[in-house]
Motif scaffolding. Structure first.
Motif, PDB file in Angstrom:
ATOM      1  N   ALA A 160      44.274  12.004  20.004  1.00 61.96           N
ATOM      2  CA  ALA A 160      44.457  12.874  18.851  1.00 61.96           C
ATOM      3  C   ALA A 160      45.048  14.210  19.296  1.00 61.96           C
ATOM      4  O   ALA A 160      44.803  14.680  20.412  1.00 61.96           O
ATOM      5  CB  ALA A 160      43.114  13.108  18.155  1.00 61.96           C
ATOM      6  N   TYR A 161      45.806  14.819  18.411  1.00 66.83           N
ATOM      7  CA  TYR A 161      46.401  16.129  18.668  1.00 66.83           C
ATOM      8  C   TYR A 161      45.396  17.209  18.235  1.00 66.83           C
ATOM      9  O   TYR A 161      45.171  17.415  17.042  1.00 66.83           O
ATOM     10  CB  TYR A 161      47.701  16.284  17.887  1.00 66.83           C
ATOM     11  N   LEU A 162      44.806  17.897  19.204  1.00 64.45           N
ATOM     12  CA  LEU A 162      43.797  18.911  18.912  1.00 64.45           C
ATOM     13  C   LEU A 162      44.448  20.269  18.668  1.00 64.45           C
ATOM     14  O   LEU A 162      45.545  20.555  19.143  1.00 64.45           O
ATOM     15  CB  LEU A 162      42.815  19.026  20.079  1.00 64.45           C
ATOM     16  N   GLY A 163      43.718  21.118  17.969  1.00 61.49           N
ATOM     17  CA  GLY A 163      44.161  22.475  17.709  1.00 61.49           C
ATOM     18  C   GLY A 163      43.855  23.409  18.866  1.00 61.49           C
ATOM     19  O   GLY A 163      43.451  22.984  19.954  1.00 61.49           O
ATOM     20  N   GLY A 164      44.022  24.706  18.630  1.00 58.66           N
ATOM     21  CA  GLY A 164      43.914  25.682  19.703  1.00 58.66           C
ATOM     22  C   GLY A 164      42.600  26.422  19.787  1.00 58.66           C
ATOM     23  O   GLY A 164      42.413  27.249  20.693  1.00 58.66           O
ATOM     24  N   LEU A 165      41.647  26.151  18.874  1.00 59.83           N
ATOM     25  CA  LEU A 165      40.448  26.985  18.848  1.00 59.83           C
ATOM     26  C   LEU A 165      39.473  26.673  19.977  1.00 59.83           C
ATOM     27  O   LEU A 165      38.642  27.516  20.330  1.00 59.83           O
ATOM     28  CB  LEU A 165      39.767  26.863  17.495  1.00 59.83           C
ATOM     29  N   GLY A 166      39.553  25.501  20.566  1.00 62.17           N
ATOM     30  CA  GLY A 166      38.766  25.231  21.766  1.00 62.17           C
ATOM     31  C   GLY A 166      39.235  26.101  22.922  1.00 62.17           C
ATOM     32  O   GLY A 166      38.413  26.625  23.705  1.00 62.17           O
ATOM     33  N   ILE A 167      40.534  26.267  23.061  1.00 63.95           N
ATOM     34  CA  ILE A 167      41.096  27.144  24.086  1.00 63.95           C
ATOM     35  C   ILE A 167      40.644  28.570  23.849  1.00 63.95           C
ATOM     36  O   ILE A 167      40.213  29.276  24.781  1.00 63.95           O
ATOM     37  CB  ILE A 167      42.634  27.037  24.083  1.00 63.95           C
ATOM     38  N   ALA A 168      40.705  29.028  22.588  1.00 69.11           N
ATOM     39  CA  ALA A 168      40.264  30.384  22.259  1.00 69.11           C
ATOM     40  C   ALA A 168      38.793  30.582  22.623  1.00 69.11           C
ATOM     41  O   ALA A 168      38.408  31.624  23.188  1.00 69.11           O
ATOM     42  CB  ALA A 168      40.489  30.656  20.776  1.00 69.11           C
ATOM     43  N   ALA A 169      37.963  29.598  22.313  1.00 67.95           N
ATOM     44  CA  ALA A 169      36.531  29.709  22.603  1.00 67.95           C
ATOM     45  C   ALA A 169      36.272  29.745  24.102  1.00 67.95           C
ATOM     46  O   ALA A 169      35.390  30.474  24.582  1.00 67.95           O
ATOM     47  CB  ALA A 169      35.783  28.550  21.956  1.00 67.95           C
ATOM     48  N   ALA A 170      37.032  28.958  24.871  1.00 70.11           N
ATOM     49  CA  ALA A 170      36.872  28.968  26.323  1.00 70.11           C
ATOM     50  C   ALA A 170      37.240  30.334  26.897  1.00 70.11           C
ATOM     51  O   ALA A 170      36.525  30.876  27.764  1.00 70.11           O
ATOM     52  CB  ALA A 170      37.729  27.870  26.949  1.00 70.11           C
ATOM     53  N   PHE A 171      38.339  30.915  26.416  1.00 70.62           N
ATOM     54  CA  PHE A 171      38.707  32.258  26.859  1.00 70.62           C
ATOM     55  C   PHE A 171      37.616  33.271  26.490  1.00 70.62           C
ATOM     56  O   PHE A 171      37.279  34.160  27.272  1.00 70.62           O
ATOM     57  CB  PHE A 171      40.035  32.674  26.241  1.00 70.62           C
ATOM     58  N   ALA A 172      37.081  33.137  25.299  1.00 72.27           N
ATOM     59  CA  ALA A 172      36.042  34.068  24.845  1.00 72.27           C
ATOM     60  C   ALA A 172      34.792  33.994  25.720  1.00 72.27           C
ATOM     61  O   ALA A 172      34.068  34.990  25.881  1.00 72.27           O
ATOM     62  CB  ALA A 172      35.690  33.787  23.390  1.00 72.27           C
ATOM     63  N   LYS A 173      34.538  32.830  26.299  1.00 72.47           N
ATOM     64  CA  LYS A 173      33.387  32.658  27.188  1.00 72.47           C
ATOM     65  C   LYS A 173      33.664  33.145  28.605  1.00 72.47           C
ATOM     66  O   LYS A 173      32.769  33.146  29.446  1.00 72.47           O
ATOM     67  CB  LYS A 173      32.970  31.187  27.219  1.00 72.47           C
ATOM     68  N   GLY A 174      34.901  33.515  28.871  1.00 74.81           N
ATOM     69  CA  GLY A 174      35.236  34.031  30.192  1.00 74.81           C
ATOM     70  C   GLY A 174      36.148  33.155  31.016  1.00 74.81           C
ATOM     71  O   GLY A 174      36.429  33.481  32.186  1.00 74.81           O
ATOM     72  N   ALA A 175      36.648  32.048  30.477  1.00 77.10           N
ATOM     73  CA  ALA A 175      37.547  31.176  31.236  1.00 77.10           C
ATOM     74  C   ALA A 175      38.851  31.899  31.546  1.00 77.10           C
ATOM     75  O   ALA A 175      39.370  32.671  30.734  1.00 77.10           O
ATOM     76  CB  ALA A 175      37.827  29.900  30.455  1.00 77.10           C
ATOM     77  N   ASP A 176      39.376  31.640  32.739  1.00 81.34           N
ATOM     78  CA  ASP A 176      40.693  32.144  33.125  1.00 81.34           C
ATOM     79  C   ASP A 176      41.765  31.070  32.993  1.00 81.34           C
ATOM     80  O   ASP A 176      42.910  31.364  32.672  1.00 81.34           O
ATOM     81  CB  ASP A 176      40.654  32.643  34.572  1.00 81.34           C
ATOM     82  N   ILE A 177      41.379  29.829  33.282  1.00 76.84           N
ATOM     83  CA  ILE A 177      42.295  28.692  33.199  1.00 76.84           C
ATOM     84  C   ILE A 177      41.640  27.631  32.326  1.00 76.84           C
ATOM     85  O   ILE A 177      40.481  27.275  32.542  1.00 76.84           O
ATOM     86  CB  ILE A 177      42.595  28.105  34.592  1.00 76.84           C
ATOM     87  N   VAL A 178      42.379  27.133  31.335  1.00 79.66           N
ATOM     88  CA  VAL A 178      41.881  26.066  30.465  1.00 79.66           C
ATOM     89  C   VAL A 178      42.860  24.912  30.549  1.00 79.66           C
ATOM     90  O   VAL A 178      44.040  25.056  30.209  1.00 79.66           O
ATOM     91  CB  VAL A 178      41.736  26.524  29.001  1.00 79.66           C
TER      92      VAL A 178
END
Length: 607
Positions: A160-178
């Motif tokens: 499935a083609y996922l949206g971008g809000l998982g990436i946003a949430a990972a960045f918000a938690k402190g991720a540098d690379i997703v």
């Protein structure tokens, strides 16, 4: 929620395909002091490697992520850490978890302060099978109209083609690379902008502008002069090392497109129009997070290599998301001959008759057998190559055994001594041996059936819920077979190729081909929209018209007319029999066709 950052986020696109230049990510990160960027995104996924990597995973045929991403990020890691640049890519292909482990290991080996997260949920074959068994959905193919129950292949994978809000949430938690699998091509840009500005899901206009910005830069050099019908103007601007794009996205959704400093190519209204028309399939442009309405959009040149995006409107996302299913499709093989000079059609007929006679014991096992002449010999040629064309013999069959050399390759090359004058086949006969192909099926799945999950570096994970509000959009995009108020008063004309005054761009979306045409001025557009009807496109396609539906819509603020050629590309890139497996030359073919061109437009200069 108020914006975290008052200034725009600057997002660089470093890759548009697995074949893109691997040095781009390192160069962008290294140049940060002179050309600052906040995030780097990259697209490593396509319908081709969705099938091949899924097959590798299902057969334990090797690592099913994209290894070229490792080549790209390895030399960039130190500068990514030094300059605190965020990275989001879809290079996970069919094994995002393993890619996460590999990248984490690289970071640890270099003792860098970087946190790596990954996104899962794109692999949805169990959800498809469950819904199919229960009768919840018939899973119609959005390209061909076929139903999944009638598909004669057994799915290996569904993504499935996922949206971008998982990436946003990972960045918000402190991720540098997703690292992600099959998020949509624009989702990394949506995710980065959403995180940077602290947007909310109801901010549809902002999301829609980020979505379009994402598609403008996710194909890397396509928006900075690559694959551009105005390419001849780029020679003086540097076309040996075309630069990579940067999107600047403000809190209110305003988008500017530029490129890395001191690089070749250009960012112009025309290069941006080219990339946008290549991506869309109608005025409604879908992503899991938002629908962008494009009928009033336009670009404005703000200065050298700087273009503003205007007129994009946001609407509710669809309740479904696109899914690509992969299945083993059988095997294929091909052999090439090179007839030269006079009587080429007759030479091809002679060889075809001889080959078909020798293939007779095996031909009933082939699912496809094609003899095609490609190219044409020049009249009174100045060299032998100019008088030579390619005769391609192409076959597909369900089983590898059906295309073994004694059943395909040998019967084709055996008549060489009795065939047409000059009969010569290509000595590299590896293409004459069977190789596996994979079928690709495109359908829709409710977003509620997808478990979009963020996995953090510490082992914790959490789910990104589907949109709280969505819309069921009509399967038929707005279409207008011909323009209203067509004009014919454009003065004297000269017969010549459409491409003398008309830009165009095309590409594949499954088995559909989308092609957009645009011109330089509003008067030229009045002429363009008046002559380019659906019936005109059918006539220009000539032998290439497949008898399928064609949709048409106008973008008046972009001086553009767009067509969607349904089911035009023989099943898509992973198993097509066409030379033009990505549909990129549909536009170039149509630009070569002759029409009556107003002299006053020609006087402005040919493209």
């Amino acid at each position: 929620m108020p914006s975290r950052n008052k200034r725009p986020i600057r997002i660089a696109g470093c890759s548009g395909a697995v074949t893109d230049r691997r040095a781009a990510m390192a160069q962008l990160a290294e140049n940060h002091p002179n050309d600052p960027i906040d995030a780097i995104i990259g697209d490593w996924m396509s319908e081709f490697n969705m099938t091949t990597r899924a097959a590798m995973k299902s057969t334990n045929g090797g690592d099913a992520y994209e290894p070229t991403f490792i080549e790209a990020i390895a030399p960039a890691l130190e500068n990514i850490a030094k300059h605190r640049i965020k990275v989001a890519v879809n290079a996970g292909a069919s094994d995002t978890k393993l890619l996460h482990q590999v990248v984490t290991g690289m970071v640890e080996k270099k003792s860098l302060d970087l946190k790596v997260a990954y996104i899962s949920g794109d692999e949805v074959l169990p959800a498809i099978e469950k819904a199919q068994r229960s009768g919840q959905s018939k899973f119609e193919n959005i390209c061909t109209g076929e139903l999944l129950d009638d598909w004669k292949f057994e799915p290996l994978s569904a993504q499935a083609y996922l949206g971008g809000l998982g990436i946003a949430a990972a960045f918000a938690k402190g991720a540098d690379i997703v690292v992600c699998g099959r998020v949509s091509d624009a989702s990394p840009v949506i995710g980065a902008a959403y995180w940077w500005h602290g947007w909310q899901r109801h901010q549809l206009n902002e999301l829609a502008n980020a979505f379009v910005a994402g598609h403008l830069i996710e194909c890397s050099n396509y928006v900075t002069g690559g694959n551009f019908t105005g390419f001849k103007t780029l020679q003086t601007k540097g076309w040996v090392d075309i630069g990579y794009p940067i999107a600047e996205i403000s809190n209110n959704g305003q988008v500017f497109i530029t490129k890395s400093k001191n690089t070749g190519g250009e960012v112009s209204v025309h290069t941006c129009t080219s990339q946008l028309l290549y991506e869309i399939q109608g005025p409604w442009y879908y992503n899991s997070d938002v629908t962008a309405i494009l009928d009033e959009m336009w670009f404005r040149q703000m200065g050298p290599d700087r273009v503003a995006l205007h007129g994009v409107k946001g609407a509710l996302p669809p309740s479904t998301t696109k899914v690509g299913l992969t299945a083993k499709g059988g095997y294929q093989a091909e052999v090439h001959f090179f007839p030269c000079g006079l009587d080429i059609p007759e030479k091809a007929r002679m060889l075809e008759a001889q080959v078909r006679h020798l293939l007779k014991p095996h031909i009933h096992r082939f699912s496809r057998l094609e003899f095609t002449l490609n190219g044409s010999a020049a009249e009174n040629p100045s060299n032998q190559n100019a008088a030579t064309v390619d005769l391609r013999i192409f076959a597909q069959a369900p089983e590898e055994n059906d295309l073994l050399p004694e059943k395909f390759l040998r019967p084709i090359i055996d008549p060489i001594m009795q065939s047409y004058p000059g009969a010569t086949f290509h000595l590299d006969l590896r293409s004459g041996f069977p190789k596996p192909i994979f079928e690709y099926y495109v359908t829709l799945l409710p977003q509620a059936d997808v478990e979009h999950r963020v996995h953090l570096w510490d082992g914790n994970s959490f789910v990104i819920p589907p949109p709280p509000e969505s819309k069921t959009w009509s399967a038929q995009q707005p279409s207008q077979a011909m323009t209203t108020n067509a004009r014919s008063d454009f003065g004297p004309t000269t017969r010549g190729p459409l491409g003398w005054i008309v830009h165009a761009r095309s590409g594949d979306k499954g088995s559909n081909a989308n092609v957009g045409f645009w011109v330089r001025t509003r008067e030229e557009w009045d002429w363009l929209r008046s002559i380019l009807s659906v019936e005109t496109i059918k006539r220009l396609l000539t032998d290439e018209y497949k008898g399928k539906k064609i949709d048409r819509f106008e973008l008046p603020n972009m001086f553009a007319v767009h067509f969607l050629l349904h089911d035009h590309l023989d099943r898509g890139v992973s198993c097509t029999s066409s030379y033009d497996y990505l549909g990129k030359n549909v536009a170039e073919y149509l630009r070569s066709k002759h029409v009556d061109l107003p002299n006053k437009f020609l006087n402005r200069g040919k493209l």
